[in-house]
Design a protein around this motif. Structure first.
Motif, PDB file in Angstrom:
ATOM      1  N   GLU A  18     -72.791   6.737  36.534  1.00  0.00           N
ATOM      2  CA  GLU A  18     -71.414   7.246  36.551  1.00  0.00           C
ATOM      3  C   GLU A  18     -70.659   6.807  37.804  1.00  0.00           C
ATOM      4  O   GLU A  18     -69.492   6.447  37.749  1.00  0.00           O
ATOM      5  CB  GLU A  18     -71.451   8.777  36.465  1.00  0.00           C
ATOM      6  CG  GLU A  18     -70.106   9.457  36.582  1.00  0.00           C
ATOM      7  CD  GLU A  18     -70.234  10.979  36.649  1.00  0.00           C
ATOM      8  OE1 GLU A  18     -69.226  11.612  37.010  1.00  0.00           O
ATOM      9  OE2 GLU A  18     -71.315  11.526  36.351  1.00  0.00           O
ATOM     10  N   TYR A  19     -71.325   6.838  38.958  1.00  0.00           N
ATOM     11  CA  TYR A  19     -70.673   6.505  40.226  1.00  0.00           C
ATOM     12  C   TYR A  19     -70.714   5.019  40.551  1.00  0.00           C
ATOM     13  O   TYR A  19     -70.047   4.570  41.471  1.00  0.00           O
ATOM     14  CB  TYR A  19     -71.308   7.284  41.373  1.00  0.00           C
ATOM     15  CG  TYR A  19     -71.028   8.770  41.318  1.00  0.00           C
ATOM     16  CD1 TYR A  19     -69.829   9.271  40.835  1.00  0.00           C
ATOM     17  CD2 TYR A  19     -71.975   9.682  41.748  1.00  0.00           C
ATOM     18  CE1 TYR A  19     -69.573  10.623  40.785  1.00  0.00           C
ATOM     19  CE2 TYR A  19     -71.724  11.049  41.715  1.00  0.00           C
ATOM     20  CZ  TYR A  19     -70.527  11.508  41.231  1.00  0.00           C
ATOM     21  OH  TYR A  19     -70.278  12.850  41.197  1.00  0.00           O
ATOM     22  N   TRP A  20     -71.507   4.265  39.842  1.00  0.00           N
ATOM     23  CA  TRP A  20     -71.672   2.840  40.128  1.00  0.00           C
ATOM     24  C   TRP A  20     -70.415   2.070  39.790  1.00  0.00           C
ATOM     25  O   TRP A  20     -69.707   2.394  38.848  1.00  0.00           O
ATOM     26  CB  TRP A  20     -72.845   2.296  39.307  1.00  0.00           C
ATOM     27  CG  TRP A  20     -73.323   0.980  39.819  1.00  0.00           C
ATOM     28  CD1 TRP A  20     -73.051  -0.242  39.283  1.00  0.00           C
ATOM     29  CD2 TRP A  20     -74.145   0.750  40.948  1.00  0.00           C
ATOM     30  NE1 TRP A  20     -73.653  -1.230  40.012  1.00  0.00           N
ATOM     31  CE2 TRP A  20     -74.340  -0.649  41.053  1.00  0.00           C
ATOM     32  CE3 TRP A  20     -74.737   1.569  41.901  1.00  0.00           C
ATOM     33  CZ2 TRP A  20     -75.100  -1.226  42.054  1.00  0.00           C
ATOM     34  CZ3 TRP A  20     -75.495   0.995  42.899  1.00  0.00           C
ATOM     35  CH2 TRP A  20     -75.675  -0.384  42.979  1.00  0.00           C
ATOM     36  N   ASN A  21     -70.139   1.036  40.578  1.00  0.00           N
ATOM     37  CA  ASN A  21     -69.037   0.132  40.265  1.00  0.00           C
ATOM     38  C   ASN A  21     -69.386  -1.265  40.792  1.00  0.00           C
ATOM     39  O   ASN A  21     -70.342  -1.406  41.560  1.00  0.00           O
ATOM     40  CB  ASN A  21     -67.692   0.660  40.796  1.00  0.00           C
ATOM     41  CG  ASN A  21     -67.608   0.664  42.300  1.00  0.00           C
ATOM     42  OD1 ASN A  21     -67.908  -0.338  42.950  1.00  0.00           O
ATOM     43  ND2 ASN A  21     -67.206   1.778  42.872  1.00  0.00           N
ATOM     44  N   PRO A  22     -68.648  -2.279  40.392  1.00  0.00           N
ATOM     45  CA  PRO A  22     -68.985  -3.658  40.798  1.00  0.00           C
ATOM     46  C   PRO A  22     -69.026  -3.865  42.316  1.00  0.00           C
ATOM     47  O   PRO A  22     -69.743  -4.744  42.791  1.00  0.00           O
ATOM     48  CB  PRO A  22     -67.871  -4.496  40.163  1.00  0.00           C
ATOM     49  CG  PRO A  22     -67.378  -3.679  39.017  1.00  0.00           C
ATOM     50  CD  PRO A  22     -67.529  -2.252  39.454  1.00  0.00           C
ATOM     51  N   ILE A  23     -68.281  -3.081  43.056  1.00  0.00           N
ATOM     52  CA  ILE A  23     -68.305  -3.205  44.525  1.00  0.00           C
ATOM     53  C   ILE A  23     -69.706  -2.917  45.051  1.00  0.00           C
ATOM     54  O   ILE A  23     -70.225  -3.620  45.914  1.00  0.00           O
ATOM     55  CB  ILE A  23     -67.265  -2.267  45.176  1.00  0.00           C
ATOM     56  CG1 ILE A  23     -65.858  -2.717  44.795  1.00  0.00           C
ATOM     57  CG2 ILE A  23     -67.442  -2.221  46.688  1.00  0.00           C
ATOM     58  CD1 ILE A  23     -64.762  -1.755  45.207  1.00  0.00           C
ATOM     59  N   PHE A  24     -70.350  -1.856  44.525  1.00  0.00           N
ATOM     60  CA  PHE A  24     -71.705  -1.515  44.970  1.00  0.00           C
ATOM     61  C   PHE A  24     -72.688  -2.633  44.626  1.00  0.00           C
ATOM     62  O   PHE A  24     -73.580  -2.945  45.404  1.00  0.00           O
ATOM     63  CB  PHE A  24     -72.176  -0.205  44.338  1.00  0.00           C
ATOM     64  CG  PHE A  24     -71.453   0.999  44.857  1.00  0.00           C
ATOM     65  CD1 PHE A  24     -71.474   1.327  46.198  1.00  0.00           C
ATOM     66  CD2 PHE A  24     -70.743   1.818  43.994  1.00  0.00           C
ATOM     67  CE1 PHE A  24     -70.800   2.431  46.678  1.00  0.00           C
ATOM     68  CE2 PHE A  24     -70.069   2.926  44.461  1.00  0.00           C
ATOM     69  CZ  PHE A  24     -70.098   3.230  45.813  1.00  0.00           C
ATOM     70  N   GLU A  25     -72.503  -3.225  43.459  1.00  0.00           N
ATOM     71  CA  GLU A  25     -73.400  -4.297  43.043  1.00  0.00           C
ATOM     72  C   GLU A  25     -73.348  -5.454  44.040  1.00  0.00           C
ATOM     73  O   GLU A  25     -74.373  -6.008  44.417  1.00  0.00           O
ATOM     74  CB  GLU A  25     -73.022  -4.779  41.646  1.00  0.00           C
ATOM     75  CG  GLU A  25     -74.133  -5.525  40.975  1.00  0.00           C
ATOM     76  CD  GLU A  25     -74.093  -5.386  39.469  1.00  0.00           C
ATOM     77  OE1 GLU A  25     -74.488  -6.355  38.824  1.00  0.00           O
ATOM     78  OE2 GLU A  25     -73.680  -4.334  38.947  1.00  0.00           O
ATOM     79  N   LYS A  26     -72.140  -5.772  44.501  1.00  0.00           N
ATOM     80  CA  LYS A  26     -71.979  -6.846  45.488  1.00  0.00           C
ATOM     81  C   LYS A  26     -72.478  -6.411  46.870  1.00  0.00           C
ATOM     82  O   LYS A  26     -73.206  -7.140  47.535  1.00  0.00           O
ATOM     83  CB  LYS A  26     -70.508  -7.260  45.588  1.00  0.00           C
ATOM     84  CG  LYS A  26     -69.957  -7.841  44.308  1.00  0.00           C
ATOM     85  CD  LYS A  26     -69.614  -9.276  44.486  1.00  0.00           C
ATOM     86  CE  LYS A  26     -68.913  -9.787  43.251  1.00  0.00           C
ATOM     87  NZ  LYS A  26     -69.714 -10.700  42.497  1.00  0.00           N
ATOM     88  N   MET A  27     -72.101  -5.201  47.307  1.00  0.00           N
ATOM     89  CA  MET A  27     -72.486  -4.722  48.645  1.00  0.00           C
ATOM     90  C   MET A  27     -73.998  -4.515  48.761  1.00  0.00           C
ATOM     91  O   MET A  27     -74.603  -4.889  49.761  1.00  0.00           O
ATOM     92  CB  MET A  27     -71.774  -3.403  48.978  1.00  0.00           C
ATOM     93  CG  MET A  27     -70.330  -3.556  49.353  1.00  0.00           C
ATOM     94  SD  MET A  27     -69.440  -1.987  49.688  1.00  0.00           S
ATOM     95  CE  MET A  27     -70.690  -0.789  49.991  1.00  0.00           C
ATOM     96  N   LEU A  28     -74.589  -3.881  47.758  1.00  0.00           N
ATOM     97  CA  LEU A  28     -75.999  -3.527  47.822  1.00  0.00           C
ATOM     98  C   LEU A  28     -76.906  -4.593  47.210  1.00  0.00           C
ATOM     99  O   LEU A  28     -78.127  -4.509  47.330  1.00  0.00           O
ATOM    100  CB  LEU A  28     -76.233  -2.177  47.125  1.00  0.00           C
ATOM    101  CG  LEU A  28     -75.422  -0.996  47.671  1.00  0.00           C
ATOM    102  CD1 LEU A  28     -75.702   0.264  46.860  1.00  0.00           C
ATOM    103  CD2 LEU A  28     -75.707  -0.767  49.146  1.00  0.00           C
TER     104      LEU A  28
END
Length: 165
Positions: free
Chosen positions: A97-107
């Motif tokens: 629910e909280y995940w977004n593409p920004i996290f995928e790139k950052m993490l």
């Protein structure tokens, strides 16, 4: 400023103050020292709990395990400092629910990676300063600087609310 008399009013006030702030500074304690780092605020209404995503192989993860007392600082149109207790959650649906593409790139991973974990902060107290009257704030600050005076109780511009009675 009107006195906040109920738990629901306190929650609403804090929610209104932090809802548009995208980044909070999360402070943990390690070796007796405060350590702060920016955390992406989740797009969820504040209900006494705040949620953040992180990885288990980070210093903040170990710091929270050792000492779950944390502070969150928000700066926007107003300033809010929230003290609370952090714990971790592996709730896969909430991570999604909280995940977004920004996290995928950052993490550099996906929400279902076992190294991804949620930090849930349960608020104990929140202290806030509303910046509505900037002229008054500047005058008070200048008075403190030039006269070495402390603002009296009638001049205080901040409020504190407690969430746990």
């Amino acid at each position: 400023m009107a006195e906040i008399s109920t738990h629901e009013e306190a929650i609403k006030t804090v929610n209104d103050l932090i809802k548009d702030v995208e980044v909070a500074m999360l402070t943990t304690i390690t070796d007796g020292k405060a350590v702060s780092r920016p955390m992406q605020t989740q797009e969820a209404e504040f209900d006494g709990e705040l949620w953040f995503l992180t990885l288990k192989d980070t210093a903040k993860y170990l710091e929270i395990i050792a000492n779950p007392s944390v502070n969150l600082a928000y700066a926007g149109k107003s300033y809010v400092s929230i003290s609370g207790t952090a714990e971790f959650s592996e709730d896969l649906e909430r991570k999604k629910e909280y995940w977004n593409p920004i996290f995928e790139k950052m993490l550099e991973t996906t929400y279902d990676d076992p190294n991804v974990v949620l930090i849930k902060v349960t608020a104990d107290t929140a202290e806030y300063w509303e910046s509505g009257n900037k002229l008054k704030a500047v005058k008070q600050f200048a008075k403190k600087l030039t006269n070495n005076e402390r603002a009296g109780d009638d001049e205080e511009m901040n409020e504190t609310v407690k969430f746990n009675n």
